[in-house]
Each structure stands twice: as structure tokens, then as C-alpha cells.
Design a protein around this motif. Structure first.
Motif, short mmCIF file in Angstrom:
data_model
loop_
_atom_site.label_atom_id
_atom_site.label_comp_id
_atom_site.label_asym_id
_atom_site.label_seq_id
_atom_site.Cartn_x
_atom_site.Cartn_y
_atom_site.Cartn_z
N MET A 97 38.68 -5.93 4.46
CA MET A 97 39.00 -5.24 5.70
C MET A 97 39.91 -6.06 6.60
SD MET A 97 37.82 -5.68 9.10
CE MET A 97 36.19 -6.36 8.95
N PHE A 98 39.83 -7.40 6.53
CA PHE A 98 40.56 -8.24 7.49
C PHE A 98 42.08 -8.11 7.39
CE2 PHE A 98 36.47 -9.97 8.41
CZ PHE A 98 36.58 -10.46 9.70
N PRO A 99 42.67 -8.17 6.20
CA PRO A 99 44.13 -7.94 6.17
C PRO A 99 44.51 -6.54 6.64
CG PRO A 99 43.23 -8.08 3.95
CD PRO A 99 42.16 -8.54 4.87
N GLN A 100 43.61 -5.57 6.46
CA GLN A 100 43.89 -4.21 6.92
C GLN A 100 43.92 -4.13 8.45
OE1 GLN A 100 44.95 -3.66 4.06
NE2 GLN A 100 44.12 -1.64 3.70
N LEU A 101 43.18 -5.01 9.11
CA LEU A 101 43.21 -5.04 10.58
C LEU A 101 44.59 -5.39 11.12
CD1 LEU A 101 39.87 -6.75 11.72
CD2 LEU A 101 40.70 -4.49 12.40
N PHE B 286 42.08 3.04 15.88
CA PHE B 286 42.37 2.61 14.50
C PHE B 286 41.66 1.29 14.20
CE2 PHE B 286 46.31 1.50 11.65
CZ PHE B 286 45.51 1.52 10.52
N GLY B 287 41.85 0.32 15.07
CA GLY B 287 41.27 -1.00 14.85
C GLY B 287 39.76 -1.01 14.91
N LEU B 288 39.16 -0.23 15.82
CA LEU B 288 37.71 -0.23 15.98
C LEU B 288 37.00 0.38 14.77
CD1 LEU B 288 37.37 0.83 19.75
CD2 LEU B 288 36.96 -1.43 18.74
N PHE B 289 37.62 1.37 14.14
CA PHE B 289 36.95 2.05 13.03
C PHE B 289 37.12 1.32 11.70
CE2 PHE B 289 36.24 5.29 16.06
CZ PHE B 289 35.20 6.08 15.56
N ILE B 290 38.00 0.34 11.61
CA ILE B 290 38.14 -0.42 10.36
C ILE B 290 36.87 -1.22 10.03
CG2 ILE B 290 39.36 -2.38 9.32
CD1 ILE B 290 41.95 -1.19 10.31
N PRO B 291 36.36 -2.07 10.94
CA PRO B 291 35.12 -2.79 10.61
C PRO B 291 33.92 -1.87 10.43
CG PRO B 291 35.79 -3.24 12.88
CD PRO B 291 36.92 -2.52 12.22
#
Length: 428
Positions: free
Chosen positions: A162-166, A295-300
Motif C-alpha cells: 500500500m505504501f508506494p500506492q500512497l 483518495f489517500g485516506l481510503f488506501i490504508p
């Protein structure tokens, strides 16, 4: 793919700390996507008038979006080149080269003369630099995902992946924020005259930070084991097309709706707000900034759900929700309040799917060809899903209405669902 610790599989003790790994994967993709999205924002706000002067604003915008799409056709080329060296030489050196390629191309865009200064050569140079951006990003993404997932401890592949996707939402936030800040300090005329160059040239500072972080890491345990066991193949591309065609094909369309949704919810939405609804630049950017936060909040959140319920299951659920959401596109776009709701909902769903797509696309490929395989899959999906999405959505809206933009998203979601179900549990 097994969730066992890379160190346990390979017998190598990880040298990189979790903080080093996650920072190196995150900061690289943040810089790359900042560079990439600065172009997308400028393609709507400034490039039509600076590089494609015409009496018809819609034609100028479509020409600008055409250069925007060039990068997506360059990305598979970058994936092949950088993927080859990533699977032959290693992840670290290749990631450094990709970052430099992307960064230099971006800075050069900020130095280009306009059409009024040098005529048709200006859009040609812009297209060449855009190709360089796509070429660099084609090599960056796959390596960053592998840097994270190949260092992940047991049961944490979705979380680490998930981190690179952030980097995507952070890059979008920074690029939109850069233009938003500029418009609070300079006039719209100054933005068109010189201000648009600032975000492109300022990326030099980000590149320096990214290089410092990337040069501090060591090779991933899984790739190091492939070296030790002499498992590397001479031409990874031949191996991919010879033995992994099915994974390449299915993965491309598993990621289809991810790309279509993102570029409808970002580049197309920005152009629709500015060019069709005549919303001021600053307010249109505020819509995009709010969307990038969602977008960023729903990734983790998505990564945590995937660890609990399964990556494949969350991808299926999210894709089904996107299909339902496609019917809300036209009704929500009727007023400014609805546009904010549309942006937040679209980008929240984007976070849910994008969080998992990196790990999912890397899963079917063995370590000795994983860089090439994951990169090609992701970037082929970029061609079919993203390269023409802003152009297609703009054309559909202009000729058939907003409902057809929703149908476009619906078709992408249905194709993705079919391909997820066609993939085995170990393939996504």
C-alpha cells in the motif's frame, strides 16, 4: 502468492529497516506522481492556450489531452527497459535511473518556450518531454512496489504494498496544491505567463531528496536470493511473453477500472469544471484537493480490510461498488455541491482499488521476472484504461451527454470484474 516473510523464504536477513523500505518506496512514487500530475493539471489550465492556440477551446483541450496520453504509451516501453535491468541488475539501481529520467523530463517541461515563441516546435518538444515522463514512470512503479512487497514480513504484503500506492494521492495533492498556492499569490495572467513553470522546475528539490533516500537502501532479499541461486533469466521480456501471457492479459484488465475511474475523477473532472461549468481555477483545484485527501485516506483502510478479508474479495467488492457508482455520475454533476460529493466518492473508491492493485499485479510473477511482469501489466492497463480516458470522457460528454461518461465507467468495471473472477486466488 504466499504471504510468508521474504527473509524466511530466502534465508537472507533483511538489511533495510521497515522505515527505510517504506520511505524509499513512498517518496519515490510521490515524486514520480507529483511530476506526472503536474502535467495533467497544466494540460487543463495552461497548455491549451500556450501550446495549442486555436479558435475552438474544445479542440485545444483535446489536443492537450492527446499529448497527455503520450506518456501512457511510453510507460510500457519504460517498463520493458527498466524491467529488464531491474530483473537482471537489481531493484535499487534501476529505481534510481527511473527517478532521474522522470525528474529531468519534468524540469525540462518547465523550461520550454511556448507556441507563440517558436511555433509548432513547442508542442513537439512538449510531447517529447511527456514521453520521457511516461518512460520514467514505467520503470518506477513496478520497482517501488517490489521494494515494498519483497521486504514485507509475514502476512503484511498488502499493507507494505500500500505504501508506494500512497505516492499517487500525495503527488496529486501536492501538484494541485502547488497550482492552488500559485493562484493565491499571482494573477491568472501571470500563471499563464510564467507561474506554471514553477511546479515543474521546483521538482528538482524533490528529486534530490528521493535520490538520497533511494541510494541508502540495499537490494531486496527475494531478488538477492535469485542472484545467489543463479535464477535470473537473460531476457525477462521473452520469459514473460513465453510463460506468463495469461497473467499479463488478465492483470491488464483487472487494473482497467482503476485507471478509468482515476482519470475521470481527476483530469476529466478538472477540465469539465473549468471549461464547461466555468468554475474558477482556484475552486476547481479545491475540488481536486479534497478528492486527493479522500483518495489517500481510503488506501490504508483498504489494505487493512484486505489483510482481514482477503485482497481478492475486497477488489471484487470495490469494483462492484464502482459499477453502481457509475449511475450516479450524471445526477451528481448537476450542481457544485454534487460535484464535491462526486469527487470525494470517486476518489474514495479509487483509494480502495488502488491500494491493492500493486500487490495484486505482482502476485502471479516469480521474483526473477517480477519487475518486468508487474510493470508491463500496470502500464498496459494504463494504455487501455487511462491514456484516452480524459479524451474519451470529454468527447462523450460533448457529443452524447454526462450519462455516457457513466456508461464508459460501467463498462470498465464490468470488464474488470470478469477478469478478477477469471484469475485464481493466487493471481490477484
Amino acid at each position: 502468492m504466499s504471504n510468508a516473510s521474504p527473509a524466511a523464504i530466502t534465508g537472507h536477513k533483511p538489511v533495510n529497516s521497515p522505515a527505510q523500505v517504506l520511505l524509499a518506496s513512498l517518496i519515490g512514487t510521490t515524486i514520480e506522481f507529483f511530476d506526472f500530475y503536474v502535467y495533467a493539471t497544466a494540460a487543463v489550465l495552461v497548455f491549451p492556450s500556450l501550446f495549442f492556440p486555436t479558435s475552438d477551446p474544445t479542440s485545444a483541450l483535446l489536443q492537450s489531452f492527446a499529448t497527455f496520453s503520450i506518456a501512457f504509451f511510453a510507460r510500457p516501453v519504460g517498463a520493458m527497459v527498466f524491467g529488464h535491468f531491474g530483473d537482471r541488475i537489481g531493484r535499487k539501481a534501476t529505481l534510481v535511473a527511473a527517478l532521474l529520467t522522470m525528474g529531468i523530463s519534468t524540469v525540462l517541461i518547465g523550461c520550454l518556450p511556448s507556441y507563440a515563441q517558436i511555433g509548432v516546435v513547442a508542442p513537439l518538444l512538449l510531447s517529447l518531454c511527456r514521453f520521457g515522463q511516461g518512460f520514467g514512470l514505467g520503470g518506477e512503479w513496478g520497482g517501488a512496489v517490489l521494494l515494498a512487497t519483497e521486504n514485507a514480513p509475514e502476512g503484511k504484503r498488502s499493507w507494505y504494498g500500500m505504501f508506494p500506492q500512497l505516492g499517487a494521492p500525495i503527488g496529486l495533492l501536492l501538484s494541485s496544491g502547488a497550482f492552488w498556492v500559485l493562484l493565491h499569490f499571482i494573477s491568472q495572467e501571470d500563471l499563464l505567463s510564467w507561474g506554471w513553470r514553477v511546479p515543474f522546475i521546483a521538482s528538482l528539490a524533490l528529486i534530490g531528496v528521493g535520490l538520497w533516500v533511494r541510494l541508502s537502501i540495499t537490494e531486496t532479499p527475494e531478488f538477492q536470493a535469485a542472484i545467489d541461486k543463479e535464477e535470473r533469466v537473460k531476457v525477462p521480456l521473452v520469459e514473460i511473453f513465453g510463460r506468463h501471457k495469461r497473467s499479463l492479459f488478465l492483470g491488464t484488465f483487472v487494473a482497467l477500472v482503476t485507471f478509468v475511474l482515476f482519470y475521470i475523477g481527476s483530469a476529466w473532472l478538472l477540465s469539465y469544471n473549468v471549461k464547461v461549468l466555468k468554475i474558477p481555477f482556484v475552486e476547481a483545484l479545491e475540488v481536486q484537493i479534497l478528492g486527493s485527501i479522500a483518495f489517500g485516506l481510503f488506501i490504508p483502510l483498504s489494505a487493512k480490510l484486505a489483510e482481514r478479508f482477503g485482497r481478492r474479495e475486497i477488489l471484487i467488492l470495490t469494483t462492484a461498488l464502482i459499477a453502481v457508482f457509475s449511475f450516479a455520475l450524471a445526477p451528481l454533476m448537476g450542481n457544485e455541491g454534487g460535484i464535491f460529493v462526486f469527487s470525494v466518492a470517486a476518489m474514495a473508491l479509487m483509494g480502495m482499488t488502488y491500494a491493492l492493485i500493486g500487490t495484486a499485479l505482482a502476485a502471479p510473477f516469480p521474483a526473477n521476472v517480477r519487475y518486468t511482469g508487474a510493470s508491463l501489466t500496470f502500464n498496459f492497463a494504463g494504455i487501455v484504461g487511462a491514456s484516452l480516458a480524459p479524451y474519451a470522457a470529454t468527447w462523450l460528454q460533448a457529443n452524447y451527454g454526462l450519462s455516457y461518461v457513466g456508461y464508459y465507467l460501467l463498462v470498465a468495471a464490468l470488464i474488470t470484474l470478469v477478469c478478477i473472477f477469471a484469475s485464481g486466488k493466487d493471481e490477484v
